[in-house]
Design a protein around this motif. Structure first.
Motif, mmCIF file in Angstrom:
data_model
loop_
_atom_site.group_PDB
_atom_site.id
_atom_site.type_symbol
_atom_site.label_atom_id
_atom_site.label_comp_id
_atom_site.label_asym_id
_atom_site.label_seq_id
_atom_site.Cartn_x
_atom_site.Cartn_y
_atom_site.Cartn_z
ATOM 1 N N GLY A 6 -29.803 -25.571 -8.676
ATOM 2 C CA GLY A 6 -30.348 -26.887 -8.987
ATOM 3 C C GLY A 6 -30.435 -27.082 -10.487
ATOM 4 N N ARG A 32 -26.133 -28.653 -7.802
ATOM 5 C CA ARG A 32 -26.522 -30.050 -7.672
ATOM 6 C C ARG A 32 -27.310 -30.451 -8.904
ATOM 7 N NH1 ARG A 32 -28.964 -30.290 -1.469
ATOM 8 N NH2 ARG A 32 -27.213 -29.183 -0.459
ATOM 9 N N ARG A 34 -30.039 -33.066 -10.741
ATOM 10 C CA ARG A 34 -31.112 -34.037 -10.554
ATOM 11 C C ARG A 34 -31.505 -34.562 -11.933
ATOM 12 N NH1 ARG A 34 -34.667 -34.784 -6.238
ATOM 13 N NH2 ARG A 34 -32.905 -33.931 -5.078
ATOM 14 N N ALA A 61 -38.795 -32.855 -10.032
ATOM 15 C CA ALA A 61 -37.367 -32.728 -9.734
ATOM 16 C C ALA A 61 -37.028 -31.309 -9.309
ATOM 17 C CB ALA A 61 -36.548 -33.139 -10.948
ATOM 18 N N LEU A 65 -35.453 -30.088 -5.648
ATOM 19 C CA LEU A 65 -34.249 -29.286 -5.499
ATOM 20 C C LEU A 65 -34.518 -28.028 -4.676
ATOM 21 C CD1 LEU A 65 -32.833 -29.697 -9.111
ATOM 22 C CD2 LEU A 65 -31.639 -30.362 -7.014
#
Length: 227
Positions: A6, A32, A34, A61, A65
């Motif tokens: 994340g 990913r 964010r 955030a 995640l």
């Protein structure tokens, strides 16, 4: 559930090329991103901790995640070293928000010799940030990109003024010039740690130019192992 990294990202508009800490293809595991709304470069690249509402935004955030299955939390800005402990203490997975987290380990690797830090802004990277990384200001020699026109216009400007494209060859030239200036001023440094998440695309070029080992947040992320 497949593991993924994340990435907590600043709120920016510049392109994140492969190697940048904000590009999912830069990592050894799926990743990913964010984005933390309102967390612009000028808000984070400064001497001191971010505003409380921004810290809360990064923490929220990160938790989101982890809830989605992240096995590690990283970030796109090494200045978040100032909130590393805060966010890591609240999460059940490893947290590596900054390449500066590597400073104690790299210093051990080179027998305690001084380290070079190449940062987005040497004027903003104060002693508290270095101490937050687990070393003392005397352990490091710092050079920054704040005087490099392409770098500052791309990465350090407010979001609305950031460049939408940039010449990667020219950016590499600016980065290597700053790394060489660091080495000229402090030839005793045994290795270089990159604070800024926009610098890893040029790690190999820095290594070739300076003859010193170079470490970044991407190296820190590999500590979680393979897929």
């Amino acid at each position: 559930m497949a593991r993924f990294i994340g990435i907590l990202s600043l709120d920016t508009r510049f392109p994140r090329i492969v190697g940048d800490a904000g590009n999912v293809d830069s990592y050894h595991l799926p990743a990913r991103v964010r984005v933390v709304p309102g967390a612009g470069s000028p808000d984070i690249v400064e001497d001191g901790r971010p505003a409380p509402e921004l810290i809360a935004g990064f923490r929220d955030a990160a938790h989101a995640l982890v809830d989605e299955g992240a096995c590690l939390i990283t970030s796109t800005c090494g200045f978040l070293i100032t909130v590393q402990r805060d966010i890591a203490a609240s999460l059940p997975v490893p947290v590596l928000l900054s390449g500066l987290s590597l400073l104690p380990t790299v210093r051990q690797m080179v027998g305690g010799r001084p380290l070079g830090v190449l940062t987005a802004s040497a004027t903003a990277l104060g002693p508290d940030a270095i101490r937050a990384a687990g070393v003392t200001p005397d352990d490091v020699r710092i050079a920054g990109m704040q005087g490099s026109p392409l770098f500052t216009g791309t990465f350090l400007a407010p979001k609305t003024s950031q460049r939408a494209t940039f010449d990667t060859a020219e950016m590499q030239r600016e980065v290597c010039e700053s790394a060489l200036a660091l080495l000229r001023g402090s030839p005793e440094i045994a290795a270089i740690v990159l604070e800024c998440g926009n610098l890893p695309p040029y790690a190999e070029a820095i290594r070739a130019a300076t003859g010193r080992p170079v470490f970044s947040i991407l190296d820190a992320a590999r500590l979680v192992g393979g897929g």
